[in-house]
Design a protein around this motif. Sequence first.
Motif, short mmCIF file in Angstrom:
data_model
loop_
_atom_site.label_atom_id
_atom_site.label_comp_id
_atom_site.label_asym_id
_atom_site.label_seq_id
_atom_site.Cartn_x
_atom_site.Cartn_y
_atom_site.Cartn_z
N UNK A 43 38.07 46.10 33.19
CA UNK A 43 38.98 45.41 32.28
C UNK A 43 39.08 43.93 32.65
N UNK A 44 39.07 43.64 33.95
CA UNK A 44 39.25 42.26 34.39
C UNK A 44 38.07 41.37 34.05
N UNK A 45 36.87 41.97 33.88
CA UNK A 45 35.68 41.15 33.60
C UNK A 45 35.29 41.18 32.13
N UNK A 46 36.10 41.84 31.32
CA UNK A 46 35.79 41.94 29.89
C UNK A 46 36.26 40.68 29.16
N UNK A 47 35.64 39.55 29.51
CA UNK A 47 36.04 38.27 28.91
C UNK A 47 34.90 37.26 29.04
N UNK A 48 35.02 36.18 28.31
CA UNK A 48 33.95 35.16 28.31
C UNK A 48 33.86 34.43 29.64
N UNK A 49 34.97 34.36 30.39
CA UNK A 49 34.93 33.65 31.67
C UNK A 49 33.95 34.32 32.64
N UNK A 50 33.98 35.64 32.70
CA UNK A 50 33.06 36.34 33.59
C UNK A 50 31.63 36.25 33.07
N UNK A 51 31.46 36.31 31.77
CA UNK A 51 30.13 36.15 31.19
C UNK A 51 29.55 34.78 31.55
N UNK A 52 30.40 33.76 31.56
CA UNK A 52 29.95 32.42 31.94
C UNK A 52 29.50 32.39 33.40
N UNK B 99 46.02 42.11 32.10
CA UNK B 99 46.96 41.45 33.02
C UNK B 99 46.25 40.89 34.24
N UNK B 100 45.44 41.75 34.89
CA UNK B 100 44.71 41.31 36.07
C UNK B 100 43.31 40.87 35.65
N UNK B 101 43.20 39.70 35.08
CA UNK B 101 41.90 39.21 34.66
C UNK B 101 41.12 38.68 35.86
N UNK B 102 39.82 38.61 35.70
CA UNK B 102 38.99 38.09 36.79
C UNK B 102 39.39 36.66 37.13
N UNK B 103 39.72 35.87 36.11
CA UNK B 103 40.13 34.48 36.34
C UNK B 103 41.40 34.43 37.19
N UNK B 104 42.38 35.26 36.86
CA UNK B 104 43.63 35.26 37.62
C UNK B 104 43.41 35.72 39.06
N UNK B 105 42.60 36.76 39.23
CA UNK B 105 42.36 37.28 40.58
C UNK B 105 41.60 36.27 41.44
#
Length: 242
Positions: free
Chosen positions: A90-99, A1-7
């Motif tokens: 949890x918020x950084x467990x995605x490709x956006x943060x990896x990028x 829910x609280x993804x790094x992109x959203x925050x």
Amino acid sequence: MFTHHNLATLNGLELQVYNYAIKNRDKVMYMTIRELADAAAVSTTTVLRFCRKMNCDGYSEFRIRFKLYLEQEQQLPGQSGISEIVSFFKSINNTEFETLIAEAVEHLIKAERIIFVGAGTSGTLGKYGARFFSNVGKFSSYIDDPYYPVNSDMYKDAVAIILSVSGETPEILRLATQFSLHHCQVISITNNDNSSLARMADFNLSYHMPQLRMAGEYDVTTQVPVIYILETIGRQLASLLK
């Protein structure tokens, strides 16, 4: 829910809503929008904007999704601060943060030297970052004195990594300005994207943790995310330097 992109899309007032919700999760589910707005010291319009940025149509949907989020979240009872750290990972467990990490590495890989800058706790982390990066083969130094005399030789083929929780410390902003004026790239690691330092930097990474102060003065915001970010960047640099 609280993804790094959203925050990362939240402004300062919306971050107040997020921080209140994270620290008072058991209360928020039963609060009206007015009660949440008053508790977070914002307007109901700000709460609605926050809900929409969390991909909810309104406050009612946010409360439902927030309840589901809490039910799914793994809790570790009796350990203060653990839930906030779990939320961060949890918020950084995605490709956006990896990028974002990969982009930071691109800024650093060609630099002849890396200069870590910070004061107080951030200065200590800067010292750690300089040693960690040097260990993986990227020469690094650190400045933990905000009044350290910066000369022109320091800027040549260098990248400055500036650490600050608030991103508003006047002495750190002064150093950042000196680096920028001498065309030295600046990477900032701050608690939010809306700080003066984040806006001043060529590239920023933020970790969005609830900011905590003791006696209204001493910052005790967790720095676990900063260590993770530094080590992750350092390991990626090491893989490219082989």
